[in-house]
Design a protein around this motif. Structure first.
Motif, PDB file in Angstrom:
ATOM      1  N   MET A   1       0.803  -1.216   0.000  1.00  0.00           N
ATOM      2  CA  MET A   1       0.000   0.000   0.000  1.00  0.00           C
ATOM      3  C   MET A   1       0.849   1.285   0.000  1.00  0.00           C
ATOM      4  SD  MET A   1      -3.034  -0.930  -0.363  1.00  0.00           S
ATOM      5  CE  MET A   1      -3.709   0.706  -0.196  1.00  0.00           C
ATOM      6  N   PRO A   2       1.922   1.379   0.794  1.00  0.00           N
ATOM      7  CA  PRO A   2       2.745   2.597   0.696  1.00  0.00           C
ATOM      8  C   PRO A   2       3.331   2.814  -0.690  1.00  0.00           C
ATOM      9  CG  PRO A   2       3.221   1.421   2.733  1.00  0.00           C
ATOM     10  CD  PRO A   2       2.349   0.524   1.910  1.00  0.00           C
ATOM     11  N   LEU A   3       3.690   1.716  -1.390  1.00  0.00           N
ATOM     12  CA  LEU A   3       4.218   1.872  -2.742  1.00  0.00           C
ATOM     13  C   LEU A   3       3.143   2.387  -3.699  1.00  0.00           C
ATOM     14  CD1 LEU A   3       6.412  -1.363  -3.036  1.00  0.00           C
ATOM     15  CD2 LEU A   3       7.135   0.959  -2.484  1.00  0.00           C
ATOM     16  N   GLN A   4       1.907   1.904  -3.530  1.00  0.00           N
ATOM     17  CA  GLN A   4       0.817   2.392  -4.371  1.00  0.00           C
ATOM     18  C   GLN A   4       0.531   3.864  -4.099  1.00  0.00           C
ATOM     19  OE1 GLN A   4      -2.530  -0.191  -3.806  1.00  0.00           O
ATOM     20  NE2 GLN A   4      -1.484  -2.008  -4.591  1.00  0.00           N
ATOM     21  N   GLN A   5       0.593   4.258  -2.825  1.00  0.00           N
ATOM     22  CA  GLN A   5       0.373   5.673  -2.491  1.00  0.00           C
ATOM     23  C   GLN A   5       1.483   6.534  -3.078  1.00  0.00           C
ATOM     24  OE1 GLN A   5      -3.074   5.424  -1.415  1.00  0.00           O
ATOM     25  NE2 GLN A   5      -2.246   7.306  -0.571  1.00  0.00           N
ATOM     26  N   THR A   6       2.713   6.011  -3.106  1.00  0.00           N
ATOM     27  CA  THR A   6       3.814   6.762  -3.704  1.00  0.00           C
ATOM     28  C   THR A   6       3.590   6.974  -5.192  1.00  0.00           C
ATOM     29  OG1 THR A   6       5.334   5.850  -2.054  1.00  0.00           O
ATOM     30  CG2 THR A   6       6.301   6.792  -4.044  1.00  0.00           C
ATOM     31  N   LEU A   7       3.087   5.953  -5.869  1.00  0.00           N
ATOM     32  CA  LEU A   7       2.777   6.099  -7.297  1.00  0.00           C
ATOM     33  C   LEU A   7       1.666   7.115  -7.520  1.00  0.00           C
ATOM     34  CD1 LEU A   7       2.961   2.384  -8.518  1.00  0.00           C
ATOM     35  CD2 LEU A   7       4.635   4.200  -8.869  1.00  0.00           C
ATOM     36  N   ARG A   8       0.682   7.141  -6.637  1.00  0.00           N
ATOM     37  CA  ARG A   8      -0.388   8.149  -6.753  1.00  0.00           C
ATOM     38  C   ARG A   8       0.175   9.556  -6.564  1.00  0.00           C
ATOM     39  NH1 ARG A   8      -3.150   4.230  -3.390  1.00  0.00           N
ATOM     40  NH2 ARG A   8      -4.652   3.023  -4.617  1.00  0.00           N
ATOM     41  N   HIS A   9       1.073   9.726  -5.590  1.00  0.00           N
ATOM     42  CA  HIS A   9       1.687  11.040  -5.382  1.00  0.00           C
ATOM     43  C   HIS A   9       2.528  11.443  -6.589  1.00  0.00           C
ATOM     44  CE1 HIS A   9       1.437  10.363  -0.733  1.00  0.00           C
ATOM     45  NE2 HIS A   9       0.267  10.615  -1.282  1.00  0.00           N
ATOM     46  N   GLN A  10       3.225  10.470  -7.190  1.00  0.00           N
ATOM     47  CA  GLN A  10       4.006  10.772  -8.375  1.00  0.00           C
ATOM     48  C   GLN A  10       3.100  11.179  -9.543  1.00  0.00           C
ATOM     49  OE1 GLN A  10       5.694   7.464 -10.509  1.00  0.00           O
ATOM     50  NE2 GLN A  10       7.624   8.552 -10.841  1.00  0.00           N
ATOM     51  N   HIS A  11       1.976  10.484  -9.704  1.00  0.00           N
ATOM     52  CA  HIS A  11       1.031  10.829 -10.763  1.00  0.00           C
ATOM     53  C   HIS A  11       0.484  12.237 -10.559  1.00  0.00           C
ATOM     54  CE1 HIS A  11      -2.030  10.306 -13.831  1.00  0.00           C
ATOM     55  NE2 HIS A  11      -2.966  10.614 -12.949  1.00  0.00           N
ATOM     56  N   THR A  12       0.154  12.587  -9.313  1.00  0.00           N
ATOM     57  CA  THR A  12      -0.337  13.938  -9.022  1.00  0.00           C
ATOM     58  C   THR A  12       0.730  14.987  -9.299  1.00  0.00           C
ATOM     59  OG1 THR A  12      -1.796  13.024  -7.319  1.00  0.00           O
ATOM     60  CG2 THR A  12      -1.365  15.392  -7.251  1.00  0.00           C
ATOM     61  N   ALA A  13       1.986  14.678  -8.955  1.00  0.00           N
ATOM     62  CA  ALA A  13       3.071  15.628  -9.197  1.00  0.00           C
ATOM     63  C   ALA A  13       3.258  15.884 -10.684  1.00  0.00           C
ATOM     64  CB  ALA A  13       4.367  15.104  -8.568  1.00  0.00           C
ATOM     65  N   PHE A  14       3.175  14.832 -11.518  1.00  0.00           N
ATOM     66  CA  PHE A  14       3.318  15.026 -12.964  1.00  0.00           C
ATOM     67  C   PHE A  14       2.115  15.783 -13.537  1.00  0.00           C
ATOM     68  CE2 PHE A  14       6.640  11.727 -12.929  1.00  0.00           C
ATOM     69  CZ  PHE A  14       7.555  12.336 -13.776  1.00  0.00           C
ATOM     70  N   GLN A  15       0.936  15.551 -12.996  1.00  0.00           N
ATOM     71  CA  GLN A  15      -0.227  16.319 -13.446  1.00  0.00           C
ATOM     72  C   GLN A  15      -0.035  17.809 -13.180  1.00  0.00           C
ATOM     73  OE1 GLN A  15      -3.574  14.406 -11.459  1.00  0.00           O
ATOM     74  NE2 GLN A  15      -4.201  13.422 -13.367  1.00  0.00           N
ATOM     75  N   HIS A  16       0.470  18.145 -11.987  1.00  0.00           N
ATOM     76  CA  HIS A  16       0.723  19.559 -11.665  1.00  0.00           C
ATOM     77  C   HIS A  16       1.825  20.137 -12.552  1.00  0.00           C
ATOM     78  CE1 HIS A  16      -1.010  18.973  -7.343  1.00  0.00           C
ATOM     79  NE2 HIS A  16      -1.936  18.948  -8.278  1.00  0.00           N
ATOM     80  N   PHE A  17       2.814  19.295 -12.903  1.00  0.00           N
ATOM     81  CA  PHE A  17       3.896  19.786 -13.753  1.00  0.00           C
ATOM     82  C   PHE A  17       3.400  20.087 -15.163  1.00  0.00           C
ATOM     83  CE2 PHE A  17       7.007  18.419 -16.999  1.00  0.00           C
ATOM     84  CZ  PHE A  17       7.900  19.471 -16.885  1.00  0.00           C
ATOM     85  N   PHE A  18       2.652  19.153 -15.769  1.00  0.00           N
ATOM     86  CA  PHE A  18       2.169  19.366 -17.126  1.00  0.00           C
ATOM     87  C   PHE A  18       1.100  20.461 -17.184  1.00  0.00           C
ATOM     88  CE2 PHE A  18       3.698  14.891 -17.630  1.00  0.00           C
ATOM     89  CZ  PHE A  18       4.663  15.171 -18.588  1.00  0.00           C
ATOM     90  N   ALA A  19       0.432  20.721 -16.059  1.00  0.00           N
ATOM     91  CA  ALA A  19      -0.534  21.819 -16.017  1.00  0.00           C
ATOM     92  C   ALA A  19       0.134  23.170 -15.799  1.00  0.00           C
ATOM     93  CB  ALA A  19      -1.571  21.565 -14.922  1.00  0.00           C
ATOM     94  N   GLY A  20       1.441  23.166 -15.537  1.00  0.00           N
ATOM     95  CA  GLY A  20       2.161  24.420 -15.339  1.00  0.00           C
ATOM     96  C   GLY A  20       2.072  24.973 -13.935  1.00  0.00           C
ATOM     97  N   HIS A  21       1.655  24.160 -12.979  1.00  0.00           N
ATOM     98  CA  HIS A  21       1.512  24.638 -11.607  1.00  0.00           C
ATOM     99  C   HIS A  21       2.715  24.325 -10.729  1.00  0.00           C
ATOM    100  CE1 HIS A  21      -2.466  25.520 -12.837  1.00  0.00           C
ATOM    101  NE2 HIS A  21      -2.957  24.294 -12.734  1.00  0.00           N
ATOM    102  N   ALA A  22       3.625  23.487 -11.182  1.00  0.00           N
ATOM    103  CA  ALA A  22       4.760  23.089 -10.357  1.00  0.00           C
ATOM    104  C   ALA A  22       5.934  22.734 -11.249  1.00  0.00           C
ATOM    105  CB  ALA A  22       4.390  21.891  -9.462  1.00  0.00           C
ATOM    106  N   ARG A  23       7.109  22.572 -10.613  1.00  0.00           N
ATOM    107  CA  ARG A  23       8.297  22.193 -11.344  1.00  0.00           C
ATOM    108  C   ARG A  23       8.306  20.685 -11.611  1.00  0.00           C
ATOM    109  NH1 ARG A  23      13.259  24.452  -7.989  1.00  0.00           N
ATOM    110  NH2 ARG A  23      12.173  23.232  -6.382  1.00  0.00           N
ATOM    111  N   TYR A  24       9.306  20.265 -12.392  1.00  0.00           N
ATOM    112  CA  TYR A  24       9.412  18.836 -12.697  1.00  0.00           C
ATOM    113  C   TYR A  24       9.695  18.062 -11.409  1.00  0.00           C
ATOM    114  CZ  TYR A  24      10.705  14.573 -15.164  1.00  0.00           C
ATOM    115  OH  TYR A  24      10.758  13.281 -15.628  1.00  0.00           O
ATOM    116  N   PRO A  25       9.006  16.952 -11.185  1.00  0.00           N
ATOM    117  CA  PRO A  25       9.217  16.193  -9.934  1.00  0.00           C
ATOM    118  C   PRO A  25      10.658  15.709  -9.817  1.00  0.00           C
ATOM    119  CG  PRO A  25       7.215  15.469 -11.050  1.00  0.00           C
ATOM    120  CD  PRO A  25       7.929  16.386 -12.000  1.00  0.00           C
ATOM    121  N   ARG A  26      11.166  15.772  -8.586  1.00  0.00           N
ATOM    122  CA  ARG A  26      12.534  15.349  -8.320  1.00  0.00           C
ATOM    123  C   ARG A  26      12.536  14.236  -7.277  1.00  0.00           C
ATOM    124  NH1 ARG A  26      15.256  20.789  -6.456  1.00  0.00           N
ATOM    125  NH2 ARG A  26      13.310  20.781  -5.261  1.00  0.00           N
ATOM    126  N   PHE A  27      13.588  13.452  -7.286  1.00  0.00           N
ATOM    127  CA  PHE A  27      13.740  12.407  -6.291  1.00  0.00           C
ATOM    128  C   PHE A  27      14.010  13.037  -4.929  1.00  0.00           C
ATOM    129  CE2 PHE A  27      14.655   9.833 -10.068  1.00  0.00           C
ATOM    130  CZ  PHE A  27      13.893   8.707  -9.782  1.00  0.00           C
TER     131      PHE A  27
END
Length: 202
Positions: A1-27
């Motif tokens: 479950m923590p790994l799945q939640q991490t993937l969801r957070h990564q998906h949200t971060a890329f959505q914000h990046f492509f929408a122009g609201h945030a920078r490119y996600p970093r490790f």
């Protein structure tokens, strides 16, 4: 479950990046704060104890709210975080009632943020800087020298870095406590608070 939640957070971060609201996600840095998000299927609360998935025994918790019974909570999410100094924290997301409003005082105050003093009120009161870093500067410099003298990658260097992180944790908690107490006092004493429109963080 923590790994799945991490993937969801990564998906949200890329959505914000492509929408122009945030920078490119970093490790995240392995030396920073590490957190794992668990949903209902990955934990359970039984008999006032928290049981996490893949663990044989429940972790011992230092509960901070004695008036609240842990067995009566029904949180949808639990966040287990490890700070850089090695301390673990458990956060429960729960639904709560809206708190009662603070009684009206009929007063208005203006706040001017400064450099010499933290803030100056229109009533003439000045709020001095707490100088948390200066109070811990001696210990911080000592531990930072210990880190510099240790061999990179060694266990001694890792232990010294935890001591530096512990000093930063104390400074952070002291600063947060001071700001919470100061803002709570101002909110309870005044109905309207006006501050200057400046980008203080720049």
């Amino acid at each position: 479950m923590p790994l799945q939640q991490t993937l969801r957070h990564q998906h949200t971060a890329f959505q914000h990046f492509f929408a122009g609201h945030a920078r490119y996600p970093r490790f995240k840095s392995r030396n920073g704060r590490q957190a794992a998000h668990d949903t209902r299927r990955a934990f359970r609360i039984r008999g006032g104890e928290l049981f996490l998935a893949k663990q044989k025994a429940p972790p011992r918790l230092a509960w901070s709210w004695p008036e609240v019974d842990l067995a009566n909570l029904n949180p949808p999410t639990v966040v287990v975080a490890c700070e850089p100094d090695g301390r673990f924290y458990v956060t429960f997301a729960v639904d709560t009632e809206v708190p009662a409003s603070v009684p009206a005082t009929g007063t208005t105050v203006g706040i001017d943020l400064g450099v010499k003093n933290l803030a100056t009120l229109s009533t003439g009161e000045t709020i001095a800087h707490p100088r948390h870093v200066e109070r811990k500067a001696r210990h911080l410099k000592r531990y930072q020298r210990m880190v510099a003298r240790r061999q990179p990658g060694s266990n001694n260097r890792r232990t010294a870095k935890k001591k530096v992180a512990a000093v930063h944790r104390k400074i952070r908690h002291a600063r947060t406590d001071f700001l919470h107490k100061t803002t709570t006092r101002l909110v309870r004493a005044h109905d309207t608070i006006a501050i200057e429109d400046l980008n203080v963080g720049a």
